[in-house]
Design a protein around this motif. Structure first.
Motif, PDB file in Angstrom:
ATOM      1  N   LEU A 109       0.853  -1.182   0.000  1.00 38.01           N
ATOM      2  CA  LEU A 109       0.000   0.000   0.000  1.00 38.01           C
ATOM      3  C   LEU A 109       0.891   1.236   0.000  1.00 38.01           C
ATOM      4  CD1 LEU A 109      -2.529  -1.146   2.747  1.00 38.01           C
ATOM      5  CD2 LEU A 109      -2.924  -1.166   0.275  1.00 38.01           C
ATOM      6  N   ASN A 110       0.449   2.280  -0.704  1.00 38.67           N
ATOM      7  CA  ASN A 110       1.307   3.450  -0.843  1.00 38.67           C
ATOM      8  C   ASN A 110       0.701   4.740  -0.308  1.00 38.67           C
ATOM      9  OD1 ASN A 110       3.812   2.642  -2.455  1.00 38.67           O
ATOM     10  ND2 ASN A 110       2.178   1.706  -3.641  1.00 38.67           N
ATOM     11  N   SER A 111      -0.594   4.940  -0.467  1.00 38.71           N
ATOM     12  CA  SER A 111      -1.209   6.174  -0.004  1.00 38.71           C
ATOM     13  C   SER A 111      -2.709   5.970   0.078  1.00 38.71           C
ATOM     14  CB  SER A 111      -0.889   7.341  -0.947  1.00 38.71           C
ATOM     15  OG  SER A 111      -1.428   7.106  -2.227  1.00 38.71           O
ATOM     16  N   GLY A 112      -3.402   6.937   0.704  1.00 37.04           N
ATOM     17  CA  GLY A 112      -4.839   6.826   0.874  1.00 37.04           C
ATOM     18  C   GLY A 112      -5.548   8.122   0.539  1.00 37.04           C
ATOM     19  N   PHE A 113      -6.747   7.998  -0.027  1.00 38.55           N
ATOM     20  CA  PHE A 113      -7.554   9.151  -0.415  1.00 38.55           C
ATOM     21  C   PHE A 113      -8.992   8.880   0.004  1.00 38.55           C
ATOM     22  CE2 PHE A 113     -10.379  11.065  -3.675  1.00 38.55           C
ATOM     23  CZ  PHE A 113     -10.110  12.405  -3.431  1.00 38.55           C
ATOM     24  N   LEU A 114      -9.562   9.756   0.827  1.00 34.95           N
ATOM     25  CA  LEU A 114     -10.927   9.589   1.303  1.00 34.95           C
ATOM     26  C   LEU A 114     -11.915  10.190   0.314  1.00 34.95           C
ATOM     27  CD1 LEU A 114     -10.241  10.297   5.025  1.00 34.95           C
ATOM     28  CD2 LEU A 114     -11.548   8.326   4.222  1.00 34.95           C
ATOM     29  N   HIS A 115     -12.940   9.373  -0.027  1.00 32.17           N
ATOM     30  CA  HIS A 115     -13.952   9.816  -0.986  1.00 32.17           C
ATOM     31  C   HIS A 115     -15.261   9.096  -0.678  1.00 32.17           C
ATOM     32  CE1 HIS A 115     -15.858  11.050  -4.690  1.00 32.17           C
ATOM     33  NE2 HIS A 115     -15.987   9.802  -5.109  1.00 32.17           N
ATOM     34  N   ASP A 116     -16.305   9.877  -0.453  1.00 35.20           N
ATOM     35  CA  ASP A 116     -17.636   9.324  -0.175  1.00 35.20           C
ATOM     36  C   ASP A 116     -17.612   8.303   0.968  1.00 35.20           C
ATOM     37  OD1 ASP A 116     -18.756  10.886  -2.130  1.00 35.20           O
ATOM     38  OD2 ASP A 116     -18.791   9.313  -3.664  1.00 35.20           O
ATOM     39  N   GLY A 117     -16.859   8.616   2.009  1.00 32.47           N
ATOM     40  CA  GLY A 117     -16.842   7.779   3.205  1.00 32.47           C
ATOM     41  C   GLY A 117     -15.938   6.562   3.133  1.00 32.47           C
ATOM     42  N   ASN A 118     -15.269   6.344   2.009  1.00 33.08           N
ATOM     43  CA  ASN A 118     -14.346   5.224   1.859  1.00 33.08           C
ATOM     44  C   ASN A 118     -12.920   5.733   1.692  1.00 33.08           C
ATOM     45  OD1 ASN A 118     -16.277   2.972   1.786  1.00 33.08           O
ATOM     46  ND2 ASN A 118     -16.954   3.891  -0.143  1.00 33.08           N
ATOM     47  N   LEU A 119     -11.962   4.927   2.114  1.00 33.48           N
ATOM     48  CA  LEU A 119     -10.558   5.242   1.928  1.00 33.48           C
ATOM     49  C   LEU A 119     -10.039   4.407   0.756  1.00 33.48           C
ATOM     50  CD1 LEU A 119      -8.072   6.783   3.051  1.00 33.48           C
ATOM     51  CD2 LEU A 119      -7.585   4.748   4.441  1.00 33.48           C
ATOM     52  N   TYR A 120      -9.609   5.089  -0.308  1.00 38.57           N
ATOM     53  CA  TYR A 120      -9.087   4.422  -1.493  1.00 38.57           C
ATOM     54  C   TYR A 120      -7.564   4.403  -1.416  1.00 38.57           C
ATOM     55  CZ  TYR A 120     -13.806   4.654  -3.291  1.00 38.57           C
ATOM     56  OH  TYR A 120     -15.174   4.498  -3.449  1.00 38.57           O
ATOM     57  N   LEU A 121      -6.977   3.219  -1.600  1.00 33.57           N
ATOM     58  CA  LEU A 121      -5.561   3.029  -1.344  1.00 33.57           C
ATOM     59  C   LEU A 121      -4.833   2.572  -2.605  1.00 33.57           C
ATOM     60  CD1 LEU A 121      -6.820   1.219   1.646  1.00 33.57           C
ATOM     61  CD2 LEU A 121      -4.974   2.838   2.080  1.00 33.57           C
ATOM     62  N   ALA A 122      -3.794   3.307  -2.975  1.00 34.08           N
ATOM     63  CA  ALA A 122      -2.937   2.874  -4.074  1.00 34.08           C
ATOM     64  C   ALA A 122      -2.153   1.648  -3.616  1.00 34.08           C
ATOM     65  CB  ALA A 122      -1.980   3.996  -4.466  1.00 34.08           C
ATOM     66  N   HIS A 123      -2.078   0.649  -4.482  1.00 33.23           N
ATOM     67  CA  HIS A 123      -1.437  -0.624  -4.118  1.00 33.23           C
ATOM     68  C   HIS A 123      -0.677  -1.164  -5.319  1.00 33.23           C
ATOM     69  CE1 HIS A 123      -1.430  -5.085  -3.632  1.00 33.23           C
ATOM     70  NE2 HIS A 123      -1.028  -4.754  -2.416  1.00 33.23           N
ATOM     71  N   SER A 124       0.478  -1.758  -5.081  1.00 36.08           N
ATOM     72  CA  SER A 124       1.275  -2.328  -6.168  1.00 36.08           C
ATOM     73  C   SER A 124       2.050  -3.537  -5.660  1.00 36.08           C
ATOM     74  CB  SER A 124       2.252  -1.284  -6.726  1.00 36.08           C
ATOM     75  OG  SER A 124       3.335  -1.085  -5.834  1.00 36.08           O
ATOM     76  N   ASN A 125       2.743  -4.180  -6.594  1.00 35.15           N
ATOM     77  CA  ASN A 125       3.606  -5.309  -6.244  1.00 35.15           C
ATOM     78  C   ASN A 125       5.058  -4.877  -6.103  1.00 35.15           C
ATOM     79  OD1 ASN A 125       4.088  -4.803  -8.962  1.00 35.15           O
ATOM     80  ND2 ASN A 125       4.422  -6.966  -9.472  1.00 35.15           N
ATOM     81  N   TYR A 126       5.320  -3.576  -5.984  1.00 31.84           N
ATOM     82  CA  TYR A 126       6.681  -3.063  -5.840  1.00 31.84           C
ATOM     83  C   TYR A 126       7.412  -3.821  -4.724  1.00 31.84           C
ATOM     84  CZ  TYR A 126      10.509   0.154  -4.886  1.00 31.84           C
ATOM     85  OH  TYR A 126      11.764   0.695  -4.692  1.00 31.84           O
ATOM     86  N   PRO A 127       8.668  -4.215  -4.950  1.00 29.04           N
ATOM     87  CA  PRO A 127       9.569  -3.895  -6.059  1.00 29.04           C
ATOM     88  C   PRO A 127       9.588  -4.939  -7.180  1.00 29.04           C
ATOM     89  CG  PRO A 127      10.829  -4.903  -4.310  1.00 29.04           C
ATOM     90  CD  PRO A 127       9.390  -4.854  -3.824  1.00 29.04           C
ATOM     91  N   ALA A 128       8.632  -5.819  -7.200  1.00 25.02           N
ATOM     92  CA  ALA A 128       8.610  -6.869  -8.220  1.00 25.02           C
ATOM     93  C   ALA A 128       8.266  -6.294  -9.597  1.00 25.02           C
ATOM     94  CB  ALA A 128       7.601  -7.952  -7.844  1.00 25.02           C
TER      95      ALA A 128
END
Length: 299
Positions: A109-128
């Protein structure tokens, strides 16, 4: 190199083992940014940004938590600390841990953004590699992370995702010698399937990334504030205008902040202060494992 509208730039070019120019930018009688020389070729991580930042944000509160390793977010009642695999939700007033949420497939997980009551999280397979990127969704009280969207053939590792004017803006990172390929993608029609535009970062900012990338970003009106991976600075960026080179963000200024890199978010609690009318922000101090609330400095 554009640092601030109406600036004056004085540059001296250096020879030998030094590369780049020393650029002194002056606006309104004050120094806004300085680009210092760098060693050519391979070099150890830099100790500080190559810019001289202006007064930006200062700490208003700190909350210690072992989960403060990737990013933070906030709403009016809660603070959220984000690690590679877990979101921890805290009572804003008391600092008490209320809930943690994860999923078996969470890797980075990399960061979070709140929108309409939910937290949206950027996610990746880094460093693969090859790159795999998706957005996870946390609904407070659910105790779990749900898959919101998976990117097909993403243009890098997703590090942050935010919304502006009804559209998603997603930053995909590259690192090392490839970090100039880091890009910000605006998706069309409020969805995540069709690209509307793709923008790279200014060359001077990429050089200052120190081999890393833009770990966080938020929109403040027409201004994009992007954070470093480990320097306590925010880059004030703008979309290119008609007279600017297409496909690349432009640098407006560089500001001090109390976050030594990583993911940031807007803090909606309280009115913004400071003469710049910037928003309050929330981020982390990863070395100290602390969520940091910050407000604009008054001048």
């Amino acid at each position: 190199m554009a640092i601030c509208p109406g600036h004056v730039s004085l540059a001296w070019r250096c020879a030998g083992w030094l590369r780049c120019a020393v650029v002194l930018s002056i606006c309104g009688g004050g120094v806004v940014g300085v680009t210092m020389p760098r060693r050519a070729g391979s070099e150890p991580p830099a100790a500080a940004t190559a810019f001289l930042p202006g007064n930006g944000w200062t700490t208003s509160r700190r909350l210690a938590t072992p989960h403060a390793t990737q990013a933070a977010a906030a709403d009016r009642d809660h603070l959220y600390a984000i690690s590679s695999t877990t979101v921890a939700r805290y009572c804003r007033r008391s600092g008490r841990l209320l809930e943690t949420a994860t999923s078996p497939s969470a890797r980075h997980l990399n960061s979070g953004f709140l929108h309409d009551g939910n937290l949206y999280l950027a996610h990746s397979n880094y460093p693969a590699t090859p790159h795999e990127s998706d957005i996870r969704r946390y609904t407070p009280g659910s105790g779990t992370l749900q898959l919101h969207h998976t990117f097909t053939d993403p243009p890098g590792s997703l590090v942050w995702c935010v919304r502006r004017d009804g559209n998603w803006w997603c930053c995909f990172a590259h690192y090392g010698e490839e970090n100039g390929r880091t890009c910000l993608v605006e998706y069309a029609d409020g969805g995540l399937e069709r690209e509307r535009q793709r923008l790279r970062f200014p060359e001077s900012v990429v050089a200052d990334f120190d081999g890393m990338s833009a770990s966080g970003g938020v929109w403040a009106g027409d201004t994009l504030l992007a954070s470093h991976h480990h320097f306590p600075v925010l880059y004030q960026l703008a979309l290119p205008g008609a007279a600017d080179p297409p496909g690349r963000l432009k640098l407006v200024a560089v500001w001090r902040c109390p976050f030594p890199g990583q993911g940031i978010a807007v803090d909606p609690a309280g009115a913004a202060g400071g003469s710049k009318a910037w928003p309050r922000l929330v981020g982390i101090d990863r070395p100290d494992r602390v969520v940091v609330l910050a407000e604009p400095e008054r001048e």
